[in-house]
Scaffold this motif. Structure first.
Motif, short mmCIF file in Angstrom:
data_model
loop_
_atom_site.label_atom_id
_atom_site.label_comp_id
_atom_site.label_asym_id
_atom_site.label_seq_id
_atom_site.Cartn_x
_atom_site.Cartn_y
_atom_site.Cartn_z
N GLU A 132 59.75 52.75 39.29
CA GLU A 132 59.64 52.47 37.86
C GLU A 132 60.87 53.04 37.14
O GLU A 132 60.80 54.07 36.47
N VAL A 133 61.98 52.35 37.32
CA VAL A 133 63.25 52.84 36.77
C VAL A 133 63.18 52.99 35.26
O VAL A 133 63.74 53.93 34.69
N ALA A 134 62.49 52.07 34.60
CA ALA A 134 62.42 52.11 33.13
C ALA A 134 61.71 53.37 32.64
O ALA A 134 61.92 53.79 31.49
N SER A 135 60.87 53.97 33.47
CA SER A 135 60.13 55.16 33.06
C SER A 135 60.91 56.45 33.26
O SER A 135 60.51 57.50 32.75
N LEU A 136 62.01 56.40 34.01
CA LEU A 136 62.72 57.62 34.37
C LEU A 136 63.25 58.41 33.18
O LEU A 136 63.13 59.64 33.16
N PRO A 137 63.86 57.76 32.15
CA PRO A 137 64.33 58.56 31.00
C PRO A 137 63.20 59.32 30.32
O PRO A 137 63.37 60.50 29.97
N ALA A 138 62.03 58.67 30.14
CA ALA A 138 60.91 59.35 29.50
C ALA A 138 60.40 60.50 30.37
O ALA A 138 60.06 61.58 29.86
N LEU A 139 60.35 60.28 31.68
CA LEU A 139 59.91 61.34 32.59
C LEU A 139 60.88 62.51 32.57
O LEU A 139 60.46 63.67 32.62
N ASN A 140 62.18 62.22 32.47
CA ASN A 140 63.16 63.30 32.43
C ASN A 140 63.04 64.09 31.13
O ASN A 140 63.16 65.33 31.14
N ARG A 141 62.80 63.41 30.01
CA ARG A 141 62.60 64.12 28.74
C ARG A 141 61.39 65.04 28.83
O ARG A 141 61.42 66.18 28.35
N MET A 142 60.32 64.53 29.43
CA MET A 142 59.12 65.33 29.60
C MET A 142 59.42 66.56 30.46
O MET A 142 59.00 67.68 30.15
N ALA A 143 60.17 66.35 31.54
CA ALA A 143 60.51 67.46 32.43
C ALA A 143 61.43 68.48 31.74
O ALA A 143 61.30 69.68 31.95
N LEU A 144 62.34 67.99 30.90
CA LEU A 144 63.23 68.90 30.17
C LEU A 144 62.44 69.77 29.19
O LEU A 144 62.73 70.96 29.05
N ASN A 145 61.46 69.18 28.52
CA ASN A 145 60.63 69.96 27.60
C ASN A 145 59.87 71.04 28.35
O ASN A 145 59.74 72.17 27.88
N SER A 146 59.36 70.68 29.54
CA SER A 146 58.67 71.67 30.36
C SER A 146 59.64 72.76 30.81
O SER A 146 59.31 73.96 30.76
N ALA A 147 60.83 72.36 31.24
CA ALA A 147 61.83 73.32 31.72
C ALA A 147 62.19 74.33 30.63
O ALA A 147 62.41 75.51 30.93
N ARG A 148 62.24 73.88 29.40
CA ARG A 148 62.58 74.79 28.29
C ARG A 148 61.58 75.94 28.22
O ARG A 148 61.95 77.11 28.04
N TYR A 149 60.30 75.62 28.40
CA TYR A 149 59.28 76.67 28.34
C TYR A 149 59.24 77.49 29.62
O TYR A 149 58.97 78.70 29.59
#
Length: 259
Positions: A132-149
């Motif tokens: 699901e290539v189209a979902s990758l940017p959204a998944l990365n944003r989600m992961a970045l938000n988690s990484a921040r915490y």
């Protein structure tokens, strides 16, 4: 359906404290939906799971589900937040004096502990998301938000010029470690910890190079900024001069305007 039991902590690390709910407290429907999704994902293809299936599995109405989550992707984000909270609430001061690498190691291992009951579901979801290539940017944003915490829990700052490098590095390291974790059946997670150690070492080297590049390019960036500031001043000066010229021409055409 009952919730999965909390995972046993890996050797040498403390279990995260658990908080009991007051007797008679209403169920957390967001968590019910997330848990239902993960149960379904553990034995069904991701693309076969419908929103209505999750609502039925969670024992809530489709109308209630609409108020909780707009999509399965949003439920995944809810799962990520749930795991983030477990890690944050289990953070102690034991490693305050340790190097950042050790603190990050501890955070990621405690995160894997919290995700252990959902490993089968996460393995299947990770496999499905590769297509699901189209979902990758959204998944990365989600992961970045988690990484921040997660980095905040480890006491690692993420603001400043290299903040994004740290965040993206954490995301990539965790993703790579999880690939090993999915197949690591050793109770001590020896392979997973060895992979994590390698990933953190690689991350340190990347961060050092990024810091060197930032330091070496500082004069060029300062020169470029000075050029940009100079151009801005020239544009503002030209705009003022043009406005003054138009005002003078207007006064010559209409002498009464100058009175």
């Amino acid at each position: 359906m009952s919730e999965p039991m909390a995972p046993e902590p890996a050797a040498g690390r403390k279990a995260a404290p658990t908080k009991s709910k007051p007797a008679g407290a209403p169920p957390d429907k967001r968590r019910l939906a997330v848990e239902a999704l993960m149960r379904l994902a553990s034995d069904r293809p991701w693309s076969d799971i419908e929103i209505a299936d999750v609502a039925h599995e969670a024992g809530i109405s489709l109308s209630e589900m609409r108020d909780l989550f707009p999509s399965k992707g949003a439920m995944l984000e809810g799962f990520t937040r749930m795991i983030d909270k477990i890690v944050i609430e289990g953070t102690s001061e034991d490693l305050v004096g340790e190097p950042a690498r050790e603190r990050i190691f501890d955070v990621i291992m405690r995160r894997l502990d919290a995700m252990t009951p959902y490993r089968d579901a996460l393995r299947r979801i990770a496999w499905a998301m590769r297509g699901e290539v189209a979902s990758l940017p959204a998944l990365n944003r989600m992961a970045l938000n988690s990484a921040r915490y997660m980095l905040a829990a480890a006491g690692v700052p993420t603001e400043g010029p290299l903040g994004f490098v740290k965040l993206q590095g954490f995301v990539l390291a965790e993703a790579n470690v999880m690939q090993t974790w999915f197949e690591d059946d050793d109770p001590t997670l020896a392979k997973t910890m060895a992979r994590l150690d390698r990933e953190l070492g690689r991350g340190e080297r990347v961060l050092e190079r990024a810091e060197d590049v930032r330091r070496l390019t500082a004069p060029f960036r300062a020169f470029g900024q000075a050029l940009m500031d100079g151009r801005d001043r020239m544009r503002r000066r030209a705009a003022r001069q043009e406005e003054e010229r138009r005002t003078r021409e207007s006064e010559r055409e209409d002498p009464a305007a100058a009175i």
